[in-house]
Design a protein around this motif. Structure first.
Motif, mmCIF file in Angstrom:
data_model
loop_
_atom_site.group_PDB
_atom_site.id
_atom_site.type_symbol
_atom_site.label_atom_id
_atom_site.label_comp_id
_atom_site.label_asym_id
_atom_site.label_seq_id
_atom_site.Cartn_x
_atom_site.Cartn_y
_atom_site.Cartn_z
ATOM 1 N N ILE A 307 0.829 -1.211 0.000
ATOM 2 C CA ILE A 307 0.000 0.000 0.000
ATOM 3 C C ILE A 307 0.861 1.257 0.000
ATOM 4 O O ILE A 307 0.582 2.218 -0.737
ATOM 5 N N CYS A 308 1.924 1.286 0.798
ATOM 6 C CA CYS A 308 2.743 2.497 0.975
ATOM 7 C C CYS A 308 4.005 2.504 0.125
ATOM 8 O O CYS A 308 4.846 3.404 0.279
ATOM 9 N N ASP A 309 4.171 1.511 -0.787
ATOM 10 C CA ASP A 309 5.339 1.457 -1.677
ATOM 11 C C ASP A 309 6.643 1.436 -0.869
ATOM 12 O O ASP A 309 7.534 2.260 -1.068
ATOM 13 N N THR A 310 6.755 0.497 0.053
ATOM 14 C CA THR A 310 7.956 0.343 0.864
ATOM 15 C C THR A 310 8.413 -1.109 0.828
ATOM 16 O O THR A 310 7.642 -2.010 0.477
ATOM 17 N N VAL A 311 9.680 -1.317 1.179
ATOM 18 C CA VAL A 311 10.253 -2.659 1.299
ATOM 19 C C VAL A 311 11.119 -2.696 2.550
ATOM 20 O O VAL A 311 11.638 -1.660 2.992
ATOM 21 N N VAL A 312 11.286 -3.879 3.103
ATOM 22 C CA VAL A 312 12.172 -4.089 4.244
ATOM 23 C C VAL A 312 13.385 -4.857 3.732
ATOM 24 O O VAL A 312 13.244 -5.970 3.200
#
Length: 365
Positions: A307-312
């Motif tokens: 949803i927030c266009d992030t990766v870990v």
């Protein structure tokens, strides 16, 4: 003995090598001066050229004799050698019938020091010029060449003041291999963060909720509502602030060695980190299926990451040292997961024990 590693053609670490083997690799031209090397105790990988003097890889040329011009592989522009004085012309005889050979020129009288008079010392203020000027002496030329061509020596001088570059390095480096944080790494980080939040944020939220409820003059219901709202607000600030500052990771993620960034490696802003926290509510409302997505998606993304266009990713991803990334869990993650598993097993055993004890007491009561 030091153990060395060097970077291969595809920037993969190769080794280990001893110091003698590293020198042999250099002499056999298997590695060059621009090859990155590292050993235990060094902060980062460095070109082999920075360690030439430390490892004695290049032999320093010996000074040439005074009557021979020294030669160097490289060095500063030197002044031209002075021209030697022309020899005096041979004496010629007048036009006569005498066939005797011409006499050699008479040698010039040597400069003799004046004889002391009356026991007093007499000093001669004038002297012949030195056969080799100071700026042409081999040891001076060698010192100038080493000083001009080796700026790394100056940088390694411990007695000089520290110098910093005018421009800071970029915060991320794109277009590289990235190690994404797997499901169990994220679980271990969540356990650590949950422990911190339960101790600190839970107590602070309850305290602030009671204070606000007393100021508003509310009852028990108002106290419960304000306590819940304060706890949620503190949790949101905790994740948003840590994910947008420092190493872009909460204390739990920093302990595991992972961080949260944008899909292309850019740091996330405070507002995006705040939105990511509230997006975790959707991952929870789907019976935690949103969290389980991290175990099956290609880039290990949960629902709130999509949803927030992030990766870990690993903490060394999108940096100047991507070779330090690790795919394994790590000692901290293994210990945290093992302890948490033991606590869960002990809790289940305790529950069954209490149920059995209650049933036994009811039977004999």
């Amino acid at each position: 003995m030091s153990t060395w590693y060097y970077a291969g053609v595809e920037r993969q670490p190769l080794g280990p090598l001893s110091t003698d083997e590293l020198k042999q690799y250099f002499r056999s031209e298997r590695i060059a001066l621009d090859t990155l090397v590292w050993r235990d105790g060094m902060m980062q990988w460095r070109p082999l050229a920075d360690l030439v003097q430390q490892l004695d890889l290049l032999e320093v040329p010996r000074p040439a004799p005074f009557d021979a011009a020294p030669t160097f592989a490289s060095g500063p522009d030197l002044p031209p050698m002075p021209a030697s004085a022309p020899s005096p012309p041979a004496a010629t005889l007048p036009d006569t019938d005498d066939t005797r050979p011409a006499l050699p020129p008479a040698p010039e009288p040597a400069h003799e020091a004046p004889t002391p008079a009356g026991g007093r010392a007499v000093f001669n203020l004038g002297s012949d010029p030195s056969p080799t000027p100071v700026y042409e002496r081999p040891e001076i030329i060698q010192r100038m060449a080493v000083t001009a061509s080796s700026e790394s020596t100056v940088a390694r001088n411990p007695y000089l003041a520290a110098r910093a570059p005018l421009q800071a390095e970029p915060s991320f480096v794109a277009d590289q291999d990235v190690v994404y944080a797997g499901f169990w790494k994220r679980v271990a980080a969540t356990i650590i963060d949950g422990f911190i939040l339960s101790l600190v944020v839970g107590l602070c939220g309850e305290l602030f909720g009671m204070i606000l409820s007393d100021l508003a003059g509310g009852g028990e219901l108002a106290t419960a509502i304000t306590t819940s709202l304060c706890t949620i607000a503190l949790n949101a600030l905790y994740f948003a602030w840590f994910h947008s500052t420092f190493n872009y990771a909460t204390p739990g993620k920093m302990a595991i060695g992972i961080k949260v960034v944008r899909s292309h490696g850019e740091p996330i802003s405070f507002l995006r980190a705040l939105a990511r926290f509230f997006a975790t509510i959707l991952s929870t409302l789907t019976f935690c299926i949103g969290y389980l997505m991290a175990a099956f998606t290609a880039r290990k993304q949960s629902l709130h990451d999509v949803i927030c266009d992030t990766v870990v990713v690993d903490k060394w991803a999108y940096t100047t040292e991507p070779e330090r990334q690790r795919t394994e869990l790590g000692a901290v993650a293994i210990v945290v997961l093992a302890l948490y598993g033991l606590i869960l097993v002990a809790g289940v055993v305790l529950i069954f024990f209490v149920i059995g004890l209650a049933a036994t007491a009811q039977r004999f009561g």
